[in-house]
Write a protein that holds these residues in place. Structure first.
Motif, PDB file in Angstrom:
ATOM      1  N   GLU A   1      81.524  66.787  44.330  1.00 26.96           N
ATOM      2  CA  GLU A   1      81.273  67.586  43.163  1.00 26.96           C
ATOM      3  C   GLU A   1      81.782  67.088  41.823  1.00 26.96           C
ATOM      4  O   GLU A   1      80.888  67.095  40.682  1.00 26.96           O
ATOM      5  CB  GLU A   1      81.337  68.883  43.439  1.00 26.96           C
ATOM      6  CG  GLU A   1      80.284  69.482  44.594  1.00 26.96           C
ATOM      7  CD  GLU A   1      80.932  70.808  44.941  1.00 26.96           C
ATOM      8  OE1 GLU A   1      80.132  71.935  44.632  1.00 26.96           O
ATOM      9  OE2 GLU A   1      81.946  70.864  45.721  1.00 26.96           O
ATOM     10  N   LEU A   2      83.222  66.841  42.078  1.00 32.77           N
ATOM     11  CA  LEU A   2      83.924  66.422  40.822  1.00 32.77           C
ATOM     12  C   LEU A   2      83.367  65.223  40.088  1.00 32.77           C
ATOM     13  O   LEU A   2      83.650  65.013  38.926  1.00 32.77           O
ATOM     14  CB  LEU A   2      85.253  66.145  41.299  1.00 32.77           C
ATOM     15  CG  LEU A   2      86.114  67.388  41.838  1.00 32.77           C
ATOM     16  CD1 LEU A   2      87.646  67.237  42.355  1.00 32.77           C
ATOM     17  CD2 LEU A   2      86.267  68.297  40.508  1.00 32.77           C
TER      18      LEU A   2
ATOM     19  N   GLU B   1      79.037  65.629  39.482  1.00 33.37           N
ATOM     20  CA  GLU B   1      78.389  66.780  38.319  1.00 33.37           C
ATOM     21  C   GLU B   1      78.856  66.118  37.112  1.00 33.37           C
ATOM     22  O   GLU B   1      78.431  66.409  35.995  1.00 33.37           O
ATOM     23  CB  GLU B   1      79.201  68.043  38.561  1.00 33.37           C
ATOM     24  CG  GLU B   1      78.920  68.872  39.756  1.00 33.37           C
ATOM     25  CD  GLU B   1      77.422  68.958  39.765  1.00 33.37           C
ATOM     26  OE1 GLU B   1      76.718  69.103  38.788  1.00 33.37           O
ATOM     27  OE2 GLU B   1      76.932  69.270  41.212  1.00 33.37           O
ATOM     28  N   ASN B   2      79.621  65.028  37.142  1.00 29.07           N
ATOM     29  CA  ASN B   2      80.160  64.800  35.582  1.00 29.07           C
ATOM     30  C   ASN B   2      79.286  63.237  35.347  1.00 29.07           C
ATOM     31  O   ASN B   2      79.459  62.632  34.064  1.00 29.07           O
ATOM     32  CB  ASN B   2      81.634  64.125  35.602  1.00 29.07           C
ATOM     33  CG  ASN B   2      82.410  65.382  35.431  1.00 29.07           C
ATOM     34  OD1 ASN B   2      82.708  65.937  34.442  1.00 29.07           O
ATOM     35  ND2 ASN B   2      83.003  65.749  36.477  1.00 29.07           N
ATOM     36  N   ILE B   3      78.687  62.675  36.351  1.00 25.77           N
ATOM     37  CA  ILE B   3      77.829  61.287  36.070  1.00 25.77           C
ATOM     38  C   ILE B   3      76.283  61.903  35.787  1.00 25.77           C
ATOM     39  O   ILE B   3      75.606  61.102  35.122  1.00 25.77           O
ATOM     40  CB  ILE B   3      77.786  60.431  37.271  1.00 25.77           C
ATOM     41  CG1 ILE B   3      79.317  59.830  37.370  1.00 25.77           C
ATOM     42  CG2 ILE B   3      76.720  59.474  37.276  1.00 25.77           C
ATOM     43  CD1 ILE B   3      79.609  58.916  38.677  1.00 25.77           C
TER      44      ILE B   3
ATOM     45  N   GLU C   1      83.211  55.901  29.637  1.00 26.27           N
ATOM     46  CA  GLU C   1      83.213  57.284  29.256  1.00 26.27           C
ATOM     47  C   GLU C   1      83.257  58.024  30.444  1.00 26.27           C
ATOM     48  O   GLU C   1      84.215  59.087  30.544  1.00 26.27           O
ATOM     49  CB  GLU C   1      82.509  57.657  28.250  1.00 26.27           C
ATOM     50  CG  GLU C   1      82.688  56.985  26.790  1.00 26.27           C
ATOM     51  CD  GLU C   1      83.941  57.631  26.248  1.00 26.27           C
ATOM     52  OE1 GLU C   1      84.120  58.664  26.279  1.00 26.27           O
ATOM     53  OE2 GLU C   1      84.469  56.626  25.675  1.00 26.27           O
ATOM     54  N   MET C   2      82.482  57.722  31.258  1.00 23.51           N
ATOM     55  CA  MET C   2      82.337  58.742  32.369  1.00 23.51           C
ATOM     56  C   MET C   2      83.809  58.415  33.346  1.00 23.51           C
ATOM     57  O   MET C   2      84.184  59.636  33.745  1.00 23.51           O
ATOM     58  CB  MET C   2      81.140  58.140  33.559  1.00 23.51           C
ATOM     59  CG  MET C   2      79.702  58.226  32.980  1.00 23.51           C
ATOM     60  SD  MET C   2      78.838  57.792  34.393  1.00 23.51           S
ATOM     61  CE  MET C   2      77.234  57.510  33.711  1.00 23.51           C
TER      62      MET C   2
ATOM     63  N   LYS D   1      86.428  60.487  31.633  1.00 20.04           N
ATOM     64  CA  LYS D   1      86.250  61.998  31.738  1.00 20.04           C
ATOM     65  C   LYS D   1      86.621  62.396  33.088  1.00 20.04           C
ATOM     66  O   LYS D   1      87.244  63.658  33.174  1.00 20.04           O
ATOM     67  CB  LYS D   1      84.839  62.222  31.410  1.00 20.04           C
ATOM     68  CG  LYS D   1      84.403  63.719  31.477  1.00 20.04           C
ATOM     69  CD  LYS D   1      83.181  64.028  31.186  1.00 20.04           C
ATOM     70  CE  LYS D   1      82.744  65.654  31.199  1.00 20.04           C
ATOM     71  NZ  LYS D   1      81.194  65.938  31.077  1.00 20.04           N
ATOM     72  N   ILE D   2      86.195  61.832  34.327  1.00 22.17           N
ATOM     73  CA  ILE D   2      86.618  62.426  35.401  1.00 22.17           C
ATOM     74  C   ILE D   2      88.065  62.376  35.645  1.00 22.17           C
ATOM     75  O   ILE D   2      88.579  62.974  36.241  1.00 22.17           O
ATOM     76  CB  ILE D   2      85.950  61.487  36.580  1.00 22.17           C
ATOM     77  CG1 ILE D   2      84.357  61.564  36.321  1.00 22.17           C
ATOM     78  CG2 ILE D   2      86.409  61.638  37.838  1.00 22.17           C
ATOM     79  CD1 ILE D   2      83.669  60.788  37.350  1.00 22.17           C
TER      80      ILE D   2
ATOM     81  N   LEU E   1      90.290  65.105  34.075  1.00 27.74           N
ATOM     82  CA  LEU E   1      90.058  66.508  34.240  1.00 27.74           C
ATOM     83  C   LEU E   1      91.244  67.322  34.679  1.00 27.74           C
ATOM     84  O   LEU E   1      92.162  66.763  35.179  1.00 27.74           O
ATOM     85  CB  LEU E   1      89.163  66.514  35.744  1.00 27.74           C
ATOM     86  CG  LEU E   1      87.725  66.168  35.701  1.00 27.74           C
ATOM     87  CD1 LEU E   1      86.907  66.184  37.017  1.00 27.74           C
ATOM     88  CD2 LEU E   1      86.984  67.078  34.628  1.00 27.74           C
TER      89      LEU E   1
END
Length: 520
Positions: free
Chosen positions: A312-313, A316-318, A366-367, A370-371, A374
């Motif tokens: 999920e971590l 959900e960000n991709i 960027e992905m 961002k991950i 967190l």
């Protein structure tokens, strides 16, 4: 992809198309055409059945087509005018069920009627561009109810029975070369779709699918009453012109039988347009920094186990960046919820389903950023990149055929000696037999598995004689916890049996997963 101006490219082409159609139908037998019109076969299907120019008639309205037939075949004016009037009032073709009339019910059950193939193509193109503004090419797929094939078989059998002795039938009528409704529809709209979408039709990962269904599309077996057919008609007709049934043989050419066998419908098909793309695979390596995070969603009796999941971590960000419908998480093996994944990380793939956007290299970076930023700081990723479908095959291979390195904090029931260090490090490619561990017997088959411990070494902990770090490299799929404590003898040999004492594992970390894919 260049934006296309979605307008109807019809007016300039109609005149030339009409001349071509008019020339093509000059040799069409008037009595056969009249017969087909009588049985509610639409004019485009008539042209199709006579193999006329593979759809050059697609842009011309039914009214124009009927006028060409009237002129070229000298069919009685009142007959064609009556038929023309009926078709304009949605008299649905008994063969194509409205498909070649570009008449259908949409997903809201609203009746849609288009005169031109290009007008229908425009509806399709607008729907595609609304959801998928970026495509490189497309493949057009069409699914039709079997009733279309069955009714066409009845018509063709009838034509063969009635006109087989005619010279025109013997010389020019060929069932083998008749273009199907499916192919005729594709040929009619593909060029317009290419123009409107601004891309070419080819073997593509992006698929446009038109699915036609009909509420009255009962099978040929049911329409034969109590006489059940031995097999479904697929080829269009039998070589002898008959439809074979279990209790009797019905001659399809008899006029009285034609009306009995031909299933006429009062409404066109329901048409559903769906688009899909091949999955987009984004791969990398993940590090799991918490001992309370599962690899995938772990919910039992509506209760979540652990703080979160790696799946999920990352997923959900991709997913939002790719604008997909969903995702699947794949990894090269797995670790328990209380085991950290450190070192170089574990290779993984996120399979984005039906992605509407292919992220750029900058977006991928960027992905990753961002991950890794967190606040929870439970999971980190590195080396994110877009992979081809072969990445999935390599990932599956890595689950069972590669090596993994671990670091385990171990306690033994006696003091550690220098001889223990030498004994443990002396083992190379040690074969271990493991029965399915007790802790997973409820969800795994009770099997004996032979695994290999490639190497081991002990690292002493300052100030402690009974605690040490065990570093080891094993074959993928080895149960490490059980190799240390022995699992009540179900794993042999084990660290406990090698050292001749009781051994317990306190903490375990994965430090490296060696794979050819996604290596640093």
């Amino acid at each position: 992809m260049a934006d296309a101006d979605i307008t109807t490219p019809v007016a300039d082409a109609v005149g030339e198309e009409s001349k071509l159609v008019e020339k093509a139908v000059q040799e069409v037998p008037a009595d056969a055409v009249k017969e087909l019109i009588h049985h509610q076969v639409c004019v485009r299907c008539i042209f199709r059945l006579f193999n006329i120019h593979e759809g050059i008639y697609a842009l011309i309205t039914p009214a124009t087509l009927y006028s060409i037939i009237e002129k070229a075949t000298e069919v009685e004016a009142e007959t064609t005018k009556s038929s023309q009037k009926s078709e304009v009032k949605s008299n649905i073709c008994s063969v194509c069920l409205g498909v070649m009339q570009f008449s259908y019910h949409d997903h809201k059950d609203v009746l849609v009627e288009k005169d031109h193939a290009a007008d229908f193509a425009m509806v399709v193109a607008e729907s595609v561009k609304e959801k998928y503004p970026e495509i490189a090419s497309f493949t057009l797929e069409v699914s039709l109810p079997t009733l279309i094939t069955e009714n066409e078989s009845v018509i063709l059998s009838y034509m063969k029975k009635k006109y087989a002795s005619e010279v025109w039938f013997q010389e020019k009528f060929s069932f083998e070369h008749i273009i199907s409704v499916k192919d005729a529809l594709k040929q009619s709209i593909t060029h317009s779709l290419e123009t409107l979408l601004g891309v070419k039709s080819s073997v593509s990962d992006f698929r446009i699918r038109l699915t036609y269904e009909h509420v009255d599309a009962t099978s040929a077996e049911n329409r034969m009453g109590k006489n059940q057919c031995n097999k479904r008609i697929k080829s269009g007709m039998h070589s002898n012109g008959f439809v074979k049934c279990s209790n009797e043989t019905v001659q399809s050419g008899d006029v009285s039988d034609l009306n009995f066998q031909l299933k006429k419908v009062g409404q066109p098909c329901h048409m559903t347009l769906t688009c899909s793309t091949a999955p987009v695979y984004i791969g990398g390596r993940y590090l799991k920094l918490s001992r309370n995070v599962s690899q995938t969603r772990w919910i039992i009796d509506d209760e979540r186990k652990g703080e979160a999941s790696v799946e999920e971590l990352i997923g959900e960000n991709i997913l939002p960046v790719c604008k997909g419908d969903g995702y699947k998480f794949h990894a090269a093996g797995r670790e328990d919820i209380d085991v950290r994944m450190l070192g170089s990380g574990r290779p993984f793939l996120i399979e984005i389903q039906n992605a509407r956007h292919l992220p750029s290299e900058a977006s991928i970076k960027e992905m990753e950023k961002k991950i890794n930023s967190l606040e929870s700081n439970l999971v980190r990723v590195k080396h994110l990149k877009i992979l081809g479908s072969q990445g999935w095959s390599l990932m599956r291979e890595g689950e069972t055929e590669k090596q993994k390195q671990y670091a385990a904090l171990v306690w033994i029931s006696r003091s550690l000696s220098d001889g223990d260090l030498e004994a443990v490090s002396s083992f190379k490619d040690l074969k271990v037999l493991q029965r399915t561990p007790i802790r997973v017997l409820h969800r795994r088959s009770p099997l004996d598995r032979e695994k290999i411990i490639h190497w081991m070494k002990i690292e002493k902990i300052a100030g402690s004689s009974q605690y040490f770090l065990l570093h080891l490299c094993t074959q993928a799929g080895t149960y490490i916890k059980e190799f240390i404590h022995g699992d009540l003898g179900r794993t042999h040999p084990s660290i406990g049996s090698i050292l001749g004492c009781r051994a317990e594992i306190l903490q375990l970390d994965v430090t490296d997963v060696k794979m050819d894919i996604l290596n640093e």
